[in-house]
Scaffold this motif. Structure first.
Motif, PDB file in Angstrom:
ATOM      1  N   PHE A  65       0.811  -1.195  -0.017  1.00  0.00           N
ATOM      2  CA  PHE A  65       0.020   0.105   0.021  1.00  0.00           C
ATOM      3  C   PHE A  65       0.899   1.154  -0.104  1.00  0.00           C
ATOM      4  CE2 PHE A  65      -1.931  -3.206   2.072  1.00  0.00           C
ATOM      5  CZ  PHE A  65      -3.403  -3.350   1.491  1.00  0.00           C
ATOM      6  N   GLN A  66       0.481   2.306  -0.756  1.00  0.00           N
ATOM      7  CA  GLN A  66       1.326   3.521  -0.828  1.00  0.00           C
ATOM      8  C   GLN A  66       0.329   4.645  -0.739  1.00  0.00           C
ATOM      9  OE1 GLN A  66       2.687   3.097  -4.910  1.00  0.00           O
ATOM     10  NE2 GLN A  66       4.737   2.398  -4.160  1.00  0.00           N
ATOM     11  N   TYR A  67       0.889   5.591   0.071  1.00  0.00           N
ATOM     12  CA  TYR A  67      -0.054   6.824   0.433  1.00  0.00           C
ATOM     13  C   TYR A  67       0.855   7.959   0.720  1.00  0.00           C
ATOM     14  CZ  TYR A  67       0.944   4.981   5.082  1.00  0.00           C
ATOM     15  OH  TYR A  67       1.563   4.880   6.309  1.00  0.00           O
ATOM     16  N   GLN A  68       0.331   9.031   1.014  1.00  0.00           N
ATOM     17  CA  GLN A  68       0.880  10.507   1.515  1.00  0.00           C
ATOM     18  C   GLN A  68       0.437  10.697   2.926  1.00  0.00           C
ATOM     19  OE1 GLN A  68       3.383  11.919  -0.420  1.00  0.00           O
ATOM     20  NE2 GLN A  68       3.137  10.472  -1.818  1.00  0.00           N
ATOM     21  N   THR A  69       1.465  11.277   3.685  1.00  0.00           N
ATOM     22  CA  THR A  69       0.926  11.602   4.969  1.00  0.00           C
ATOM     23  C   THR A  69       1.627  13.233   5.162  1.00  0.00           C
ATOM     24  OG1 THR A  69       3.062  10.828   6.138  1.00  0.00           O
ATOM     25  CG2 THR A  69       0.730   9.511   6.342  1.00  0.00           C
ATOM     26  N   LYS A  70       1.176  14.059   5.954  1.00  0.00           N
ATOM     27  CA  LYS A  70       1.593  15.483   6.285  1.00  0.00           C
ATOM     28  C   LYS A  70       3.101  15.348   7.158  1.00  0.00           C
ATOM     29  CE  LYS A  70      -2.720  17.966   5.375  1.00  0.00           C
ATOM     30  NZ  LYS A  70      -3.503  19.046   6.005  1.00  0.00           N
ATOM     31  N   TRP A  71       3.912  16.111   6.818  1.00  0.00           N
ATOM     32  CA  TRP A  71       5.267  16.057   7.294  1.00  0.00           C
ATOM     33  C   TRP A  71       6.176  14.601   7.692  1.00  0.00           C
ATOM     34  CZ3 TRP A  71       5.917  20.910   6.649  1.00  0.00           C
ATOM     35  CH2 TRP A  71       4.953  21.844   6.593  1.00  0.00           C
ATOM     36  N   SER A  72       5.450  13.868   8.317  1.00  0.00           N
ATOM     37  CA  SER A  72       6.014  12.610   8.664  1.00  0.00           C
ATOM     38  C   SER A  72       5.284  11.262   8.476  1.00  0.00           C
ATOM     39  CB  SER A  72       6.529  12.720  10.199  1.00  0.00           C
ATOM     40  OG  SER A  72       5.268  12.985  10.815  1.00  0.00           O
ATOM     41  N   PRO A  73       5.923  10.048   8.730  1.00  0.00           N
ATOM     42  CA  PRO A  73       5.145   8.877   8.459  1.00  0.00           C
ATOM     43  C   PRO A  73       4.312   8.831   9.691  1.00  0.00           C
ATOM     44  CG  PRO A  73       7.383   8.365   9.318  1.00  0.00           C
ATOM     45  CD  PRO A  73       7.402   9.717   9.038  1.00  0.00           C
ATOM     46  N   ASN A  74       3.162   8.022   9.476  1.00  0.00           N
ATOM     47  CA  ASN A  74       2.258   7.830  10.559  1.00  0.00           C
ATOM     48  C   ASN A  74       2.362   6.591  11.188  1.00  0.00           C
ATOM     49  OD1 ASN A  74       1.245   6.228   8.306  1.00  0.00           O
ATOM     50  ND2 ASN A  74      -0.814   6.881   8.503  1.00  0.00           N
ATOM     51  N   LEU A  75       3.552   6.063  11.798  1.00  0.00           N
ATOM     52  CA  LEU A  75       3.594   4.948  12.348  1.00  0.00           C
ATOM     53  C   LEU A  75       2.855   4.496  13.369  1.00  0.00           C
ATOM     54  CD1 LEU A  75       7.624   5.248  12.708  1.00  0.00           C
ATOM     55  CD2 LEU A  75       6.368   4.092  10.746  1.00  0.00           C
TER      56      LEU A  75
END
Length: 167
Positions: A65-75
């Motif tokens: 799965f690929q996606y974008q988050t704002k500023w940093s990863p959503n670990l």
């Protein structure tokens, strides 16, 4: 305006469980298209951020799965998904505007995040005139291979900063 962090996550579990995760991501992608805003699973606290944007997955490669988050990863959010479905994962992420580049693994309820730091990025130089990168006496057209080399070295060196959380 936020800088966008690119994320690729590969979940590891039974085919049935991976299919459930696919449906979760598919429903978030559809909802994002309708609402024109980032999404989280319904059962995740909506106040902590970590929203998914521009979700993408290839029908031929069902666990990626690929996606974008704002500023940093959503670990934290990916870890909650893994805990919910009782799966493991490997997540690669990068946001080069803020020099964020790393890989997180979640295996047997242990999250390990290995990432590059400022001194890692200082190991190579970019020459605007030649449009080349210079690293350890070699010339590169892109910094991608250099970043992968540096991250692999971090993975092999337990003395470098690694965030490990045991839950």
């Amino acid at each position: 305006m936020a800088n966008w962090c690119s994320n690729t996550v590969i979940f590891e579990g039974t085919p049935e469980t991976i299919e459930q995760i696919r449906w979760l991501f598919k429903s978030m992608a559809e909802k994002e298209q309708q609402e024109q805003k980032g999404q989280l699973p319904d059962w995740v606290n909506q106040h902590n951020g970590g929203y998914f944007f521009d979700l993408f997955f290839d029908n031929d490669n069902t666990e990626v799965f690929q996606y974008q988050t704002k500023w940093s990863p959503n670990l934290e959010i990916i870890q909650k998904i893994a805990e919910h479905y009782k799966v493991d994962f490997v997540q690669d992420y990068e946001e080069m505007g803020n020099l964020i580049y790393g890989q997180a693994t979640y295996h047997n309820r242990i999250l390990q995040d290995i990432y590059l730091e400022d001194e890692d990025f200082e190991q190579y130089k970019y020459d605007e005139e030649t449009d080349n990168y210079y690293f350890e006496g070699e010339i590169y057209n892109s910094d991608t291979e250099i970043l992968e080399i540096l991250l692999e070295r971090k993975k092999g060196n337990q003395l470098n900063p690694i965030r490990t959380l045991i839950l």
